[in-house]
Design an enzyme around this catalytic site. Structure first.
Site, PDB file in Angstrom:
ATOM      1  N   HIS A  49      11.516 -20.305  17.440  1.00 51.86           N
ATOM      2  CA  HIS A  49      11.937 -21.613  16.922  1.00 51.86           C
ATOM      3  C   HIS A  49      13.039 -21.485  15.866  1.00 51.86           C
ATOM      4  CE1 HIS A  49       7.388 -22.566  17.598  1.00 51.86           C
ATOM      5  NE2 HIS A  49       8.029 -22.321  18.719  1.00 51.86           N
ATOM      6  N   HIS A  89      -6.148 -22.156  15.404  1.00 53.96           N
ATOM      7  CA  HIS A  89      -4.833 -22.805  15.300  1.00 53.96           C
ATOM      8  C   HIS A  89      -4.378 -23.138  16.716  1.00 53.96           C
ATOM      9  CE1 HIS A  89      -0.768 -23.672  14.351  1.00 53.96           C
ATOM     10  NE2 HIS A  89      -0.266 -22.459  14.317  1.00 53.96           N
ATOM     11  N   GLU A 117      -1.384 -24.032  17.947  1.00 50.45           N
ATOM     12  CA  GLU A 117      -0.028 -23.745  18.434  1.00 50.45           C
ATOM     13  C   GLU A 117      -0.105 -22.785  19.632  1.00 50.45           C
ATOM     14  OE1 GLU A 117       2.925 -22.750  15.436  1.00 50.45           O
ATOM     15  OE2 GLU A 117       4.531 -23.216  16.860  1.00 50.45           O
ATOM     16  N   ASP A 156       1.332 -20.260  20.865  1.00 54.26           N
ATOM     17  CA  ASP A 156       1.350 -18.794  20.855  1.00 54.26           C
ATOM     18  C   ASP A 156      -0.070 -18.249  20.690  1.00 54.26           C
ATOM     19  OD1 ASP A 156       1.685 -19.994  18.328  1.00 54.26           O
ATOM     20  OD2 ASP A 156       2.547 -18.205  17.438  1.00 54.26           O
ATOM     21  N   HIS A 207      -0.299 -23.850   9.041  1.00 52.99           N
ATOM     22  CA  HIS A 207       0.828 -24.738   8.829  1.00 52.99           C
ATOM     23  C   HIS A 207       0.797 -25.924   9.786  1.00 52.99           C
ATOM     24  CE1 HIS A 207       3.520 -23.286  12.287  1.00 52.99           C
ATOM     25  NE2 HIS A 207       2.418 -22.598  12.390  1.00 52.99           N
ATOM     26  N   ASP A 246      -2.065 -17.822  11.313  1.00 49.86           N
ATOM     27  CA  ASP A 246      -0.685 -17.445  10.967  1.00 49.86           C
ATOM     28  C   ASP A 246      -0.543 -16.870   9.556  1.00 49.86           C
ATOM     29  OD1 ASP A 246       0.490 -18.123  13.379  1.00 49.86           O
ATOM     30  OD2 ASP A 246       1.015 -20.145  12.750  1.00 49.86           O
ATOM     31  N   TYR A 305       8.310 -13.955   7.138  1.00 47.65           N
ATOM     32  CA  TYR A 305       7.369 -14.888   7.754  1.00 47.65           C
ATOM     33  C   TYR A 305       7.061 -16.038   6.789  1.00 47.65           C
ATOM     34  CZ  TYR A 305       3.815 -16.531  10.897  1.00 47.65           C
ATOM     35  OH  TYR A 305       3.107 -17.320  11.767  1.00 47.65           O
ATOM     36  N   HIS A 324      -0.596 -12.602  13.769  1.00 48.66           N
ATOM     37  CA  HIS A 324       0.659 -11.913  14.104  1.00 48.66           C
ATOM     38  C   HIS A 324       0.772 -10.649  13.261  1.00 48.66           C
ATOM     39  CE1 HIS A 324       2.368 -15.312  16.315  1.00 48.66           C
ATOM     40  NE2 HIS A 324       2.112 -16.109  15.298  1.00 48.66           N
TER      41      HIS A 324
HETATM   42 FE1  FEO Z   1       1.763 -21.458  14.172  1.00 53.40          FE
HETATM   43 FE2  FEO Z   1       1.646 -18.303  15.344  1.00 53.40          FE
HETATM   44  O1  FEO Z   1       1.609 -20.153  15.477  1.00 53.40           O
END
Ligand code: FEO
Length: 404
Positions: free
Chosen positions: A31, A85, A87, A89, A152, A171, A199, A232
């Site tokens: 992104h 989360h 999102e 990913d 987030h 995250d 990050y 991550h």
């Molecule tokens: Fe907010 Fe790693 O996704």
């Protein structure tokens, strides 16, 4: 055993707690955030009387996730799936996991349920909404859930394995960095902190007030993780205090005497101004970087700005505006809501000369405290013009030293 599973040894965080994520060596953009060293999507399998999978991975990696789980036990044995989360990913492979595992329960925050429904449109999944303080027994282990709204996403939450003092933090505390190591003690510490800073600067900076509150709340409830396992990058097992301390500092947006000069240029006039400003900064002995947006990615500039006090932005006037690279950078930075910076604009022009005014307006919109009305130079800077630029650099350098 397949080639892939032979290539990666089983990874345990504690007895019975496994990393079952994937390494995305080829990721180069997230992104608008450059990821030149790839990323990982971490998922964790806890094998107790009940078997729980914490988070999944990005969509193209379903087979790899299921294969890694299969090395430990058949995925059909998963009793609980936890979505910290929503999102994609971390949920892109949720449909495949739900299909294979058919878990008794899918735990998520109340907002998580709402957002999962809006992503996957599956009202037949066995959702179980959990709030801060709710507990789940896995047999010998207890999971406490902690909602972390807007860190987030509105649905974000942490899962804390109490007996193991292990925090699964989605995250938060993560890094986009693909490595052969899974733990902080297996990689270079300086690089690790740089990736963690990048990050934070590019993902979490706008939510710094909430990070402050969260860190305070964790302390108040006496939560002292020995292992922090983000979704991550590397898992913090050697020194989780180091990343907690860094988050404390970054979320306060505490700056040091450091200046970032960022610019783009057409015929090197604005570049010469940037160099003269840098000479002034050098005379004051402050740390500074000069970053040309033709070769510096916006997300790297933002990373350098994380602990910088001052930002100097240069662009020539181009079609009555600023160069697209500079407009892009300012737009990106505005969304990240930096606080407590001082700054100024500079740039050359041929006839209309709007760029400095436009940059000033953008900086003011970001609550950057302008230390100068900015320097505009017609066509090519003269010796006097460059002297003004050096003086601006010196003034910013002095101000930075005085205010810190
Ligand atoms: Fe907010 Fe790693 O996704």
């Amino acid at each position: 055993m397949s080639q892939r599973s032979r290539a990666m040894a089983e990874v345990q965080l504690r007895e019975g707690i496994y990393w079952v994520g994937v390494v995305d060596w080829g990721l180069r953009d997230f992104h608008g955030y450059s990821t030149p060293r790839g990323s990982t999507y971490n998922a964790y399998l806890v094998v107790d009387e009940k078997v729980a999978l914490f988070d999944t991975v990005k969509a193209p990696f379903a087979a790899e996730l299921l294969e890694r789980i299969s090395e430990i036990l058949p995925p059909e044995r998963i009793d609980y799936v936890v979505v910290n989360h929503v999102e994609m990913d971390h949920t892109g492979t949720l449909p495949e996991v739900m299909e294979v595992a058919k878990p008794e329960k899918l735990f998520c925050s109340p907002k998580g349920k709402e957002n999962l429904l809006k992503h996957f449109h599956r009202d037949d999944w066995p959702y179980e909404g959990v709030k801060t303080g709710d507990r789940l027994s896995l047999g010998g282990r207890t999971v406490t859930f902690i909602e972390t709204r807007m860190l987030h996403w509105p649905d974000s939450m942490f899962s804390y394995l109490m007996e193991d003092r292990l925090l699964i933090s989605q995250d938060a505390f993560g890094q986009h960095w693909a490595t052969s190591g899974r733990f902080d003690d297996e990689v270079d510490r300086g690089e690790l902190m740089q990736q963690a800073a990048k990050y934070y600067a590019n993902i979490l900076l706008p939510y710094s007030n909430l990070v402050q509150k969260l860190l305070g709340d964790l302390g108040e409830v006496g939560l002292e993780p020995e292992i922090i396992a983000p979704d991550h990058g590397l898992i913090w097992r050697k020194d989780p205090g180091m990343i907690l301390e860094a988050y404390g500092r970054w979320s306060q947006q505490r700056a040091k005497p450091k200046v970032v000069v960022v610019y783009d240029t057409m015929w090197h006039s604005t570049e010469r101004m940037a160099q003269a400003i840098a000479e002034g900064l050098a005379r004051e002995g402050v740390e500074y970087l000069v970053m040309d947006l033709k070769v510096s990615h916006r997300s790297d500039v933002v990373t350098e700005l994380l602990e910088a006090k001052a930002l100097l932005v240069g662009s020539p006037t181009f079609n009555n505006g600023m160069l697209p690279t500079v407009a892009d950078f300012l737009h990106y930075l505005k969304g990240l809501r930096p606080r407590g910076k001082i700054g100024a604009a500079f740039g050359s022009y041929g006839w209309s000369g709007e760029s400095v005014k436009l940059i000033n307006a953008e900086l003011e919109a970001m609550k950057v405290d302008l230390v100068d009305e900015g320097i505009s130079v017609k066509f090519v800077p003269s010796g006097d013009d460059l002297k003004r630029c050096r003086e601006l650099g010196q003034r910013v350098g002095r101000t930075v030293k005085e205010t810190l």
